[in-house]
Write a protein that holds these residues in place. Sequence first.
Motif, PDB file in Angstrom:
ATOM      1  N   LEU A  42       7.769   1.811   5.408  1.00 34.96           N
ATOM      2  CA  LEU A  42       8.818   2.759   5.044  1.00 34.96           C
ATOM      3  C   LEU A  42       8.148   4.130   4.969  1.00 34.96           C
ATOM      4  O   LEU A  42       7.139   4.297   4.282  1.00 34.96           O
ATOM      5  CB  LEU A  42       9.441   2.377   3.699  1.00 34.96           C
ATOM      6  N   ASP A  43       8.687   5.102   5.716  1.00 35.65           N
ATOM      7  CA  ASP A  43       8.110   6.438   5.814  1.00 35.65           C
ATOM      8  C   ASP A  43       9.173   7.442   5.360  1.00 35.65           C
ATOM      9  O   ASP A  43      10.230   7.545   5.978  1.00 35.65           O
ATOM     10  CB  ASP A  43       7.703   6.689   7.272  1.00 35.65           C
ATOM     11  N   HIS A  52       5.367  13.342   1.085  1.00 34.34           N
ATOM     12  CA  HIS A  52       5.341  12.421   2.216  1.00 34.34           C
ATOM     13  C   HIS A  52       4.834  11.081   1.684  1.00 34.34           C
ATOM     14  O   HIS A  52       3.666  10.957   1.321  1.00 34.34           O
ATOM     15  CB  HIS A  52       4.439  12.936   3.334  1.00 34.34           C
ATOM     16  N   MET A  53       5.736  10.112   1.611  1.00 36.84           N
ATOM     17  CA  MET A  53       5.411   8.807   1.052  1.00 36.84           C
ATOM     18  C   MET A  53       5.478   7.754   2.146  1.00 36.84           C
ATOM     19  O   MET A  53       6.451   7.693   2.900  1.00 36.84           O
ATOM     20  CB  MET A  53       6.404   8.460  -0.064  1.00 36.84           C
ATOM     21  N   THR A  54       4.424   6.928   2.240  1.00 34.68           N
ATOM     22  CA  THR A  54       4.456   5.774   3.125  1.00 34.68           C
ATOM     23  C   THR A  54       4.219   4.526   2.293  1.00 34.68           C
ATOM     24  O   THR A  54       3.355   4.509   1.412  1.00 34.68           O
ATOM     25  CB  THR A  54       3.397   5.857   4.264  1.00 34.68           C
ATOM     26  N   ILE A  55       5.026   3.513   2.563  1.00 34.41           N
ATOM     27  CA  ILE A  55       4.907   2.241   1.863  1.00 34.41           C
ATOM     28  C   ILE A  55       4.726   1.168   2.920  1.00 34.41           C
ATOM     29  O   ILE A  55       5.654   0.862   3.667  1.00 34.41           O
ATOM     30  CB  ILE A  55       6.159   1.965   0.996  1.00 34.41           C
ATOM     31  N   HIS A  66       0.867  -1.175   0.000  1.00 31.80           N
ATOM     32  CA  HIS A  66       0.000   0.000   0.000  1.00 31.80           C
ATOM     33  C   HIS A  66       0.908   1.231   0.000  1.00 31.80           C
ATOM     34  O   HIS A  66       1.597   1.485   0.988  1.00 31.80           O
ATOM     35  CB  HIS A  66      -0.910  -0.023   1.228  1.00 31.80           C
ATOM     36  N   VAL A  67       0.916   1.956  -1.113  1.00 33.58           N
ATOM     37  CA  VAL A  67       1.753   3.147  -1.258  1.00 33.58           C
ATOM     38  C   VAL A  67       0.849   4.377  -1.219  1.00 33.58           C
ATOM     39  O   VAL A  67      -0.114   4.473  -1.976  1.00 33.58           O
ATOM     40  CB  VAL A  67       2.545   3.128  -2.594  1.00 33.58           C
ATOM     41  N   LYS A  68       1.171   5.305  -0.309  1.00 34.92           N
ATOM     42  CA  LYS A  68       0.437   6.574  -0.230  1.00 34.92           C
ATOM     43  C   LYS A  68       1.447   7.702  -0.348  1.00 34.92           C
ATOM     44  O   LYS A  68       2.477   7.696   0.322  1.00 34.92           O
ATOM     45  CB  LYS A  68      -0.287   6.719   1.110  1.00 34.92           C
ATOM     46  N   THR A  69       1.142   8.666  -1.212  1.00 34.46           N
ATOM     47  CA  THR A  69       1.992   9.840  -1.360  1.00 34.46           C
ATOM     48  C   THR A  69       1.131  11.087  -1.245  1.00 34.46           C
ATOM     49  O   THR A  69       0.126  11.221  -1.948  1.00 34.46           O
ATOM     50  CB  THR A  69       2.718   9.839  -2.728  1.00 34.46           C
ATOM     51  N   HIS A  70       1.523  11.974  -0.332  1.00 36.61           N
ATOM     52  CA  HIS A  70       0.879  13.273  -0.199  1.00 36.61           C
ATOM     53  C   HIS A  70       1.893  14.302  -0.685  1.00 36.61           C
ATOM     54  O   HIS A  70       3.047  14.306  -0.251  1.00 36.61           O
ATOM     55  CB  HIS A  70       0.487  13.567   1.250  1.00 36.61           C
ATOM     56  N   ILE A  71       1.452  15.167  -1.598  1.00 43.07           N
ATOM     57  CA  ILE A  71       2.326  16.187  -2.174  1.00 43.07           C
ATOM     58  C   ILE A  71       1.793  17.555  -1.739  1.00 43.07           C
ATOM     59  O   ILE A  71       0.638  17.889  -1.986  1.00 43.07           O
ATOM     60  CB  ILE A  71       2.344  16.095  -3.712  1.00 43.07           C
ATOM     61  N   TYR A  72       2.659  18.307  -1.073  1.00 48.40           N
ATOM     62  CA  TYR A  72       2.308  19.636  -0.585  1.00 48.40           C
ATOM     63  C   TYR A  72       3.083  20.664  -1.394  1.00 48.40           C
ATOM     64  O   TYR A  72       4.304  20.608  -1.478  1.00 48.40           O
ATOM     65  CB  TYR A  72       2.668  19.785   0.899  1.00 48.40           C
TER      66      TYR A  72
END
Length: 147
Positions: free
Chosen positions: A120-121, A137-140, A14-20
Motif C-alpha cells: 500500500l503506497d 509518503h507511507m509505504t506498507i 514493514h511500514v515506512k513513512t517519510h515526512i517532508y
Amino acid sequence: MSARSAEQVPVKIHVKTHIYNGKNKESIEWIGFGQYLEKDNSQYIKYEEIIEEGTIKTIIKFSGDEGLILRSGAVKMRLSFQLNKQRIGSYESPYGVFQLVTDTKRLEWEKEADQTAGLLDILYDLNTQGSKNGTYHMTINFKEENE
C-alpha cells in the motif's frame, strides 16, 4: 474471492513513512507481525505496536480508491484517504482532540495474485488544526509469514 477470504492470515509488515516539511525530512520505520484479511470487497491489515506509553492497535482498511488508518490504545487516531480529495480525521492527545485533514495525492494498492503479499503506497499532505504538518509518503509492505 478466494477460499481464504474472511480468514486472517499471519503476515510480516514493514511500514515506512517519510515526512517532508520544507527542507527537513524525517523517516520512521516499523517492522513487525500482524494479520491480513479480505472481507466485503475490502482489505485489512491489523497489527499492534508496543511503545513506552503502552500498546497501539492499528487497523488499515483499503477499498477501491479509499483508505483508512485507525489507531487505538496509547494513541488514538483516525486518518482517512481518498485520491485527490481532502478527508477529515482526528488525533486524540492528553491535550484534547485535534482535527487532521489529509489531501491524498497517491493511493495505490498492489497485491500479488498467487500469495498473500502486497504493498500500500500513500502520498498525502497532512494539516492539523488548519496548519500544514508536511507531506507524508507511507509505504506498507506485507507478506504471509509461513513459519
